[in-house]
Design a protein around this motif. Structure first.
Motif, mmCIF file in Angstrom:
data_model
loop_
_atom_site.group_PDB
_atom_site.id
_atom_site.type_symbol
_atom_site.label_atom_id
_atom_site.label_comp_id
_atom_site.label_asym_id
_atom_site.label_seq_id
_atom_site.Cartn_x
_atom_site.Cartn_y
_atom_site.Cartn_z
ATOM 1 N N ARG A 42 -18.642 -12.749 -43.981
ATOM 2 C CA ARG A 42 -18.704 -13.980 -44.762
ATOM 3 C C ARG A 42 -18.165 -15.141 -43.946
ATOM 4 O O ARG A 42 -17.525 -14.973 -42.934
ATOM 5 N N GLY A 43 -18.399 -16.322 -44.420
ATOM 6 C CA GLY A 43 -17.933 -17.519 -43.736
ATOM 7 C C GLY A 43 -16.456 -17.770 -43.973
ATOM 8 O O GLY A 43 -15.722 -16.912 -44.453
ATOM 9 N N LEU A 44 -16.031 -18.949 -43.623
ATOM 10 C CA LEU A 44 -14.634 -19.324 -43.775
ATOM 11 C C LEU A 44 -14.414 -19.951 -45.143
ATOM 12 O O LEU A 44 -15.057 -20.937 -45.489
ATOM 13 N N GLN A 45 -13.491 -19.387 -45.871
ATOM 14 C CA GLN A 45 -13.203 -19.886 -47.218
ATOM 15 C C GLN A 45 -11.852 -20.582 -47.210
ATOM 16 O O GLN A 45 -10.841 -19.988 -46.816
ATOM 17 N N LEU A 46 -11.820 -21.827 -47.653
ATOM 18 C CA LEU A 46 -10.562 -22.551 -47.741
ATOM 19 C C LEU A 46 -9.752 -22.007 -48.901
ATOM 20 O O LEU A 46 -10.232 -21.954 -50.035
ATOM 21 N N GLY A 99 -10.410 -37.003 -37.523
ATOM 22 C CA GLY A 99 -10.062 -36.260 -38.741
ATOM 23 C C GLY A 99 -11.123 -35.320 -39.212
ATOM 24 O O GLY A 99 -10.862 -34.400 -39.966
ATOM 25 N N GLY A 100 -12.378 -35.519 -38.760
ATOM 26 C CA GLY A 100 -13.422 -34.608 -39.195
ATOM 27 C C GLY A 100 -13.425 -33.295 -38.451
ATOM 28 O O GLY A 100 -14.208 -32.408 -38.753
ATOM 29 N N VAL B 94 -16.935 -34.100 -46.440
ATOM 30 C CA VAL B 94 -17.092 -35.399 -47.091
ATOM 31 C C VAL B 94 -15.883 -36.238 -46.737
ATOM 32 O O VAL B 94 -14.751 -35.822 -46.961
ATOM 33 N N GLY B 95 -16.099 -37.393 -46.164
ATOM 34 C CA GLY B 95 -15.004 -38.316 -45.927
ATOM 35 C C GLY B 95 -14.046 -37.909 -44.831
ATOM 36 O O GLY B 95 -13.011 -38.535 -44.650
ATOM 37 N N PHE B 101 -13.803 -29.653 -46.360
ATOM 38 C CA PHE B 101 -14.572 -28.882 -45.397
ATOM 39 C C PHE B 101 -15.260 -27.734 -46.102
ATOM 40 O O PHE B 101 -14.653 -27.020 -46.889
ATOM 41 N N VAL B 102 -16.542 -27.548 -45.784
ATOM 42 C CA VAL B 102 -17.257 -26.384 -46.285
ATOM 43 C C VAL B 102 -17.939 -25.719 -45.099
ATOM 44 O O VAL B 102 -18.685 -26.369 -44.356
#
Lengths: 113, 113
Positions: A42-46, A99-100, B94-95, B101-102
């Motif tokens: 699975r991907g990364l889950q926050l 920041g991104g 977003v932003g 982050f997704v």
């Protein structure tokens, strides 16, 4: 330069045991910090993010908790581990000028048996 | 509901050829997109990013293309090298804030010598 540490690197724990994973950062102050989990396939889950000492936001309901006792320390905990808690846990912080972009720590591989 | 999708769990490419990894998203509020590369038992490392105001960003062998109308982005690696073998995660934000982050589920790229 900024550095992010995670401890331990690997961990094998029985179901029902407690958990404490540590993330520490160097070279910056007042960082936003994040805990992610990568489960198998699975991907990364926050899981959690923190904008400062004592400030924790949870993204998903679970039996995990997080704490920010110091500016540069972020801890992930559980009172009783479940089999589904197995995965690769990553601590991250945003680039101070971009920041991104997020920097990730080396990760902790948790196996719950 | 997955907001960021990588529909190919794996991809194999011959060394020297082009690798194309695809990513689709559903949230039109995403304004910044990133690709991360992850080796086993390590944290992801940032590879390349693109803002929603652009449709292409290039960095050496890596180029990211963004098609906003199709909500699609792709990562091109030319020429592919064996050291590129890793899991590649697409991420959208977003932003520019980490809590938004997704990540996609990832695509495992294997570059064959």
């Amino acid at each position: 330069s900024q550095t992010i540490h995670q401890w331990p690197a690997t961990l094998v724990q029985p179901v029902g045991s407690p958990l404490s994973l540590e993330c520490t950062v160097e070279g910056t102050s007042n960082p936003n910090l994040y805990w992610y989990r990568q489960a198998a396939g699975r991907g990364l889950q926050l899981l959690f993010y923190s904008v400062g000492i004592g400030q924790i936001s949870s993204e998903v309901p679970q039996n995990l908790s997080a704490s920010r006792p110091q500016d540069r320390q972020f801890i992930l905990s559980s009172k009783k581990l479940l089999l589904s808690d197995s995965g690769f846990y990553l601590c991250a912080w945003p680039h101070p000028r971009r920041g991104g972009e997020q920097f990730f720590g080396p990760g902790t591989r948790l196996t719950v048996l | 509901d997955q907001q960021v999708k990588q529909n190919s769990p794996s991809l194999s490419v011959q060394e020297g050829r082009i690798s194309i990894l695809n990513c689709d998203y559903t949230n039109s509020m995403f304004d910044y997109f990133l690709w991360y590369k992850k080796y086993p038992a390590e944290g992801p490392t940032f590879l390349i990013s693109i803002s929603s105001i652009k449709d292409k960003n290039e960095d050496g062998r890596f180029t990211v293309f963004l098609n906003k109308s199709a909500k699609h982005l792709s990562l091109h690696i030319v020429p592919s090298q064996p050291g590129d073998s890793a899991v590649y995660f697409c991420a959208a934000v977003v932003g520019g804030y980490g809590q938004n982050f997704v990540f996609g589920p990832g695509t495992r790229l294997s570059v064959l010598p």
